[in-house]
Structure formats: C-alpha cells, structure tokens
Design an enzyme around this catalytic site. Structure first.
Site, PDB file in Angstrom:
ATOM      1  N   ASP A  64      -6.719   5.401   0.109  1.00  0.00           N
ATOM      2  CA  ASP A  64      -6.328   5.356   1.755  1.00  0.00           C
ATOM      3  C   ASP A  64      -5.582   6.565   2.060  1.00  0.00           C
ATOM      4  O   ASP A  64      -5.267   7.532   1.295  1.00  0.00           O
ATOM      5  CB  ASP A  64      -5.267   4.184   1.409  1.00  0.00           C
ATOM      6  CG  ASP A  64      -4.601   3.857   2.889  1.00  0.00           C
ATOM      7  OD1 ASP A  64      -5.130   3.750   3.990  1.00  0.00           O
ATOM      8  OD2 ASP A  64      -3.425   3.791   2.940  1.00  0.00           O
ATOM      9  N   LEU A  65      -5.247   6.964   3.436  1.00  0.00           N
ATOM     10  CA  LEU A  65      -4.910   7.838   3.765  1.00  0.00           C
ATOM     11  C   LEU A  65      -3.398   7.976   4.108  1.00  0.00           C
ATOM     12  O   LEU A  65      -2.266   8.416   3.436  1.00  0.00           O
ATOM     13  CB  LEU A  65      -5.632   8.500   4.874  1.00  0.00           C
ATOM     14  CG  LEU A  65      -5.085   9.783   5.704  1.00  0.00           C
ATOM     15  CD1 LEU A  65      -5.368  10.855   4.726  1.00  0.00           C
ATOM     16  CD2 LEU A  65      -5.911  10.087   7.099  1.00  0.00           C
ATOM     17  N   ASP A  66      -2.903   7.204   5.179  1.00  0.00           N
ATOM     18  CA  ASP A  66      -1.610   7.319   5.548  1.00  0.00           C
ATOM     19  C   ASP A  66      -0.694   6.533   4.650  1.00  0.00           C
ATOM     20  O   ASP A  66      -1.249   5.423   4.564  1.00  0.00           O
ATOM     21  CB  ASP A  66      -1.533   6.282   7.010  1.00  0.00           C
ATOM     22  CG  ASP A  66      -2.092   6.929   8.209  1.00  0.00           C
ATOM     23  OD1 ASP A  66      -2.142   8.076   8.339  1.00  0.00           O
ATOM     24  OD2 ASP A  66      -2.989   6.433   9.008  1.00  0.00           O
ATOM     25  N   THR A 123       2.431  10.009   6.711  1.00  0.00           N
ATOM     26  CA  THR A 123       2.064   9.610   8.228  1.00  0.00           C
ATOM     27  C   THR A 123       2.607   8.395   8.696  1.00  0.00           C
ATOM     28  O   THR A 123       2.808   7.943   9.912  1.00  0.00           O
ATOM     29  CB  THR A 123       0.708   9.754   8.772  1.00  0.00           C
ATOM     30  OG1 THR A 123      -0.233   9.407   7.798  1.00  0.00           O
ATOM     31  CG2 THR A 123       0.333  11.506   9.279  1.00  0.00           C
ATOM     32  N   LYS A 144       1.134  -1.552   8.588  1.00  0.00           N
ATOM     33  CA  LYS A 144       0.440  -0.739   7.632  1.00  0.00           C
ATOM     34  C   LYS A 144      -1.092  -0.965   7.437  1.00  0.00           C
ATOM     35  O   LYS A 144      -1.192  -2.338   6.872  1.00  0.00           O
ATOM     36  CB  LYS A 144       1.500  -0.681   6.546  1.00  0.00           C
ATOM     37  CG  LYS A 144       2.562   0.185   6.860  1.00  0.00           C
ATOM     38  CD  LYS A 144       3.273   0.667   5.479  1.00  0.00           C
ATOM     39  CE  LYS A 144       4.499   1.335   5.725  1.00  0.00           C
ATOM     40  NZ  LYS A 144       5.515   1.506   4.646  1.00  0.00           N
ATOM     41  N   GLY A 145      -2.098  -0.101   7.429  1.00  0.00           N
ATOM     42  CA  GLY A 145      -3.171  -0.383   7.161  1.00  0.00           C
ATOM     43  C   GLY A 145      -4.203  -1.054   8.071  1.00  0.00           C
ATOM     44  O   GLY A 145      -5.461  -0.990   7.822  1.00  0.00           O
ATOM     45  N   ARG A 174      -5.502  -0.049  15.182  1.00  0.00           N
ATOM     46  CA  ARG A 174      -4.457   0.192  16.125  1.00  0.00           C
ATOM     47  C   ARG A 174      -4.357  -0.915  17.053  1.00  0.00           C
ATOM     48  O   ARG A 174      -3.202  -1.233  17.566  1.00  0.00           O
ATOM     49  CB  ARG A 174      -5.213   1.335  17.021  1.00  0.00           C
ATOM     50  CG  ARG A 174      -4.198   2.265  17.858  1.00  0.00           C
ATOM     51  CD  ARG A 174      -4.929   3.079  18.568  1.00  0.00           C
ATOM     52  NE  ARG A 174      -5.513   4.290  17.741  1.00  0.00           N
ATOM     53  CZ  ARG A 174      -6.159   5.243  17.838  1.00  0.00           C
ATOM     54  NH1 ARG A 174      -6.421   5.309  19.276  1.00  0.00           N
ATOM     55  NH2 ARG A 174      -6.821   5.985  16.957  1.00  0.00           N
ATOM     56  N   SER A 230      -9.903   4.562   4.967  1.00  0.00           N
ATOM     57  CA  SER A 230      -8.829   4.534   5.872  1.00  0.00           C
ATOM     58  C   SER A 230      -9.186   3.816   7.147  1.00  0.00           C
ATOM     59  O   SER A 230     -10.313   3.865   7.603  1.00  0.00           O
ATOM     60  CB  SER A 230      -8.284   5.942   6.212  1.00  0.00           C
ATOM     61  OG  SER A 230      -7.353   5.878   7.159  1.00  0.00           O
ATOM     62  N   ALA A 231      -8.138   3.245   7.728  1.00  0.00           N
ATOM     63  CA  ALA A 231      -8.452   2.474   8.821  1.00  0.00           C
ATOM     64  C   ALA A 231      -7.972   3.426  10.013  1.00  0.00           C
ATOM     65  O   ALA A 231      -8.397   2.898  11.481  1.00  0.00           O
ATOM     66  CB  ALA A 231      -7.151   1.211   9.294  1.00  0.00           C
ATOM     67  N   SER A 232      -7.580   4.669   9.963  1.00  0.00           N
ATOM     68  CA  SER A 232      -7.306   5.617  10.925  1.00  0.00           C
ATOM     69  C   SER A 232      -8.497   6.171  11.719  1.00  0.00           C
ATOM     70  O   SER A 232      -9.233   6.692  11.019  1.00  0.00           O
ATOM     71  CB  SER A 232      -6.455   6.437  10.445  1.00  0.00           C
ATOM     72  OG  SER A 232      -6.033   7.440  11.504  1.00  0.00           O
ATOM     73  N   ASN A 253      -7.799   8.777  13.405  1.00  0.00           N
ATOM     74  CA  ASN A 253      -7.520  10.090  13.344  1.00  0.00           C
ATOM     75  C   ASN A 253      -7.608  10.755  11.849  1.00  0.00           C
ATOM     76  O   ASN A 253      -6.958  11.940  11.605  1.00  0.00           O
ATOM     77  CB  ASN A 253      -6.042  10.160  13.498  1.00  0.00           C
ATOM     78  CG  ASN A 253      -5.735   9.964  15.030  1.00  0.00           C
ATOM     79  OD1 ASN A 253      -6.198  10.321  15.967  1.00  0.00           O
ATOM     80  ND2 ASN A 253      -5.020   8.581  15.307  1.00  0.00           N
ATOM     81  N   LYS A 260      -9.048  -3.902   7.505  1.00  0.00           N
ATOM     82  CA  LYS A 260      -8.366  -4.401   6.151  1.00  0.00           C
ATOM     83  C   LYS A 260      -7.591  -5.683   6.597  1.00  0.00           C
ATOM     84  O   LYS A 260      -6.821  -5.661   7.588  1.00  0.00           O
ATOM     85  CB  LYS A 260      -7.236  -3.426   5.632  1.00  0.00           C
ATOM     86  CG  LYS A 260      -8.128  -2.187   5.151  1.00  0.00           C
ATOM     87  CD  LYS A 260      -7.212  -1.014   4.835  1.00  0.00           C
ATOM     88  CE  LYS A 260      -7.991   0.120   4.533  1.00  0.00           C
ATOM     89  NZ  LYS A 260      -7.237   1.511   4.303  1.00  0.00           N
ATOM     90  N   GLU A 307      -3.770   2.476  -2.550  1.00  0.00           N
ATOM     91  CA  GLU A 307      -3.333   1.726  -1.396  1.00  0.00           C
ATOM     92  C   GLU A 307      -1.620   1.875  -1.133  1.00  0.00           C
ATOM     93  O   GLU A 307      -1.236   1.493  -2.304  1.00  0.00           O
ATOM     94  CB  GLU A 307      -3.976   0.322  -1.282  1.00  0.00           C
ATOM     95  CG  GLU A 307      -5.054   0.399  -0.237  1.00  0.00           C
ATOM     96  CD  GLU A 307      -4.505   0.585   1.284  1.00  0.00           C
ATOM     97  OE1 GLU A 307      -3.466   0.894   1.673  1.00  0.00           O
ATOM     98  OE2 GLU A 307      -5.578   0.673   1.955  1.00  0.00           O
ATOM     99  N   ASP A 308      -1.280   1.832  -0.003  1.00  0.00           N
ATOM    100  CA  ASP A 308       0.237   1.599   0.190  1.00  0.00           C
ATOM    101  C   ASP A 308       0.368   0.481   1.009  1.00  0.00           C
ATOM    102  O   ASP A 308       1.677   0.096   1.236  1.00  0.00           O
ATOM    103  CB  ASP A 308       0.811   2.737   1.028  1.00  0.00           C
ATOM    104  CG  ASP A 308       0.424   3.026   2.220  1.00  0.00           C
ATOM    105  OD1 ASP A 308      -0.806   2.793   2.671  1.00  0.00           O
ATOM    106  OD2 ASP A 308       1.404   3.243   2.896  1.00  0.00           O
TER     107      ASP A 308
END
Ligand code: B16
Ligand code: MG
Length: 215
Positions: free
Chosen positions: A10-12, A18, A46-47, A50, A115-117, A119, A146, A170-171
C-alpha cells in the site's frame, strides 16, 4: 509463510506518511461544511477511495448533497492535498523502507504497489521510488475500492504470481480486509488494536529485511 514470490505495498501510511495530509485536507473540508471530524473518524477514511471518503464525512455530518456538488468538493479536497504533498522528497520515505525494498531485490522477490490513490504516480515520483516497482496498480486502475480485493488481485496478475504467493503490507482496516479477501498474507503496519484482521502487525520497517520476515 511458504513460497512467497511477491510483495504488494500500500502507499499512503506504509511507504510514506501522506495519511496525515489526507487528514488535514479532509478536516479543512469538514470545517467548511461545519462537520465535526476527529482523528478517530479519520481511521474509516484510510485506504478507501476519495469519493467514499467524502461520503463517510457527509454521513458523519448527516448531510445529503447532489453528485455535482460532491464532485466539486472532492476536487477541492484534492487540490489542497496535492498542495500539501508538493514538498515531499525522498527524506519523507518512512524509516527502513529503502532497506527492505533493497532486500527484496536481493532475494528476487517481485514488488508491486496496491494503492487506492489516484495520486500514486506523483507521490512515487517525488520519493524517487518508481523504479523499484515491477507493477503499479493505483486508484486509476481499479473500479472497486478496498475492502474489495481487486487492487491486490490485479497486482498479483500483473506480476504473474498467485495470490497465495503474495504478502501485502497495509496500514488501513479496509486495506487489511482487502488483502485477506484476496487470499493473501497480510502484514499490518501500525497498531494491533486497529488492524485486528492482519496475520501480523509491525510498527514499521525499521531494520527489516526479507530474510528476517521468513523467521
Ligand atoms: P486520492 P492507499 C488511499 O491510499 C488513502 O489511504 C485514502 O485515505 C485515500 O482516500 C485514497 O488513497 C484515495 O486517494 O484521493 O489521492 O486518490 O492507502 O490505498 O495508498
Ligand atoms: Mg494506506
């Protein structure tokens, strides 16, 4: 853990913090809408995508809006968010991440982003991390957010490995659930109290190598 061939990150909140900038931008929007929005509420964002994040905030405030207004608000939040992350540099990569990525390369373990982002590419670029990834699945490539497993299953597919051969880091609660739904081994980064469904929870990547994980 047997026969692990790939790691999906995962990214963020996993590679870079972020998550705090997402929170600041949503908090600013919530304030404009006169909605009380706490750090605890933020865990639910989170995750998730948007638009789903905005829906959760509107639910908290008991507000219903038409879809054009919602699109405008989500855009506004994103402009603030992109502004907050504009100064990201490789120094913002979380401790231990580079060492762990290098150890995966040494062990010929494939690496993907899940990632869901939307960006993600911008962030990876700012962090100089793009070249580590054999596959990048982000919010522009998935239709189901997710906890749906789509993002991770697409990652495994792109890497040509089986879900059972992947570890996901994952966070977020929704992300851990997505990884479990994908049939993958999930390591939570953060707190055991929140990431209850993860197979293992670690505070971060400090001093971690792939070799140590196999213990
Ligand atoms: P964006 P991840 C997720 O990224 C964030 O955790 C979540 O809070 C955010 O709403 C989502 O990306 C969408 O991000 O607005 O940048 O497209 O944790 O899946 O890497
Ligand atoms: Mg995350």
């Amino acid at each position: 853990m047997h026969n692990i061939k790939a790691v999906i990150f995962d990214l963020d909140g996993v590679l870079v913090d972020t998550a705090k900038y997402h929170y600041l931008a949503w908090k600013r929007l919530a304030q404009e809408l006169n909605i009380q929005f706490s750090l605890q509420d933020n865990e639910r964002l989170k995750g998730v995508s948007r638009m789903r994040s905005l829906d959760i905030i509107l639910e908290i405030g008991n507000i219903t809006l038409d879809s054009d207004t919602k699109i405008q608000l989500a855009q506004k939040k994103n402009i603030w968010y992109v502004d907050y992350i504009s100064n990201l540099t490789p120094k913002d990569i979380l401790p231990g991440v580079i060492g762990f990525l290098e150890s995966l390369k040494v062990d010929s373990i494939k690496i993907a982003l899940g990632s869901a982002s939307k960006n993600s590419m911008l962030i990876l670029d700012k962090l100089n991390l793009t070249n580590y990834f054999d596959a990048i699945i982000d919010g522009t490539k998935v239709s189901k957010a997710k906890p749906d497993p789509e993002v991770f299953l697409k990652g495994a597919e792109a890497l040509k490995v089986l879900p059972s051969e992947c570890i996901v880091f994952e966070d977020a609660e929704a992300g851990v659930e997505a990884a479990i739904n994908a049939g993958m081994y999930c390591i939570g980064i953060g707190s055991k109290n929140i990431l209850k469904m993860a197979h293992l929870v670690l505070a971060g990547f400090s001093d971690m190598t792939f070799d140590k994980l196999k213990l």
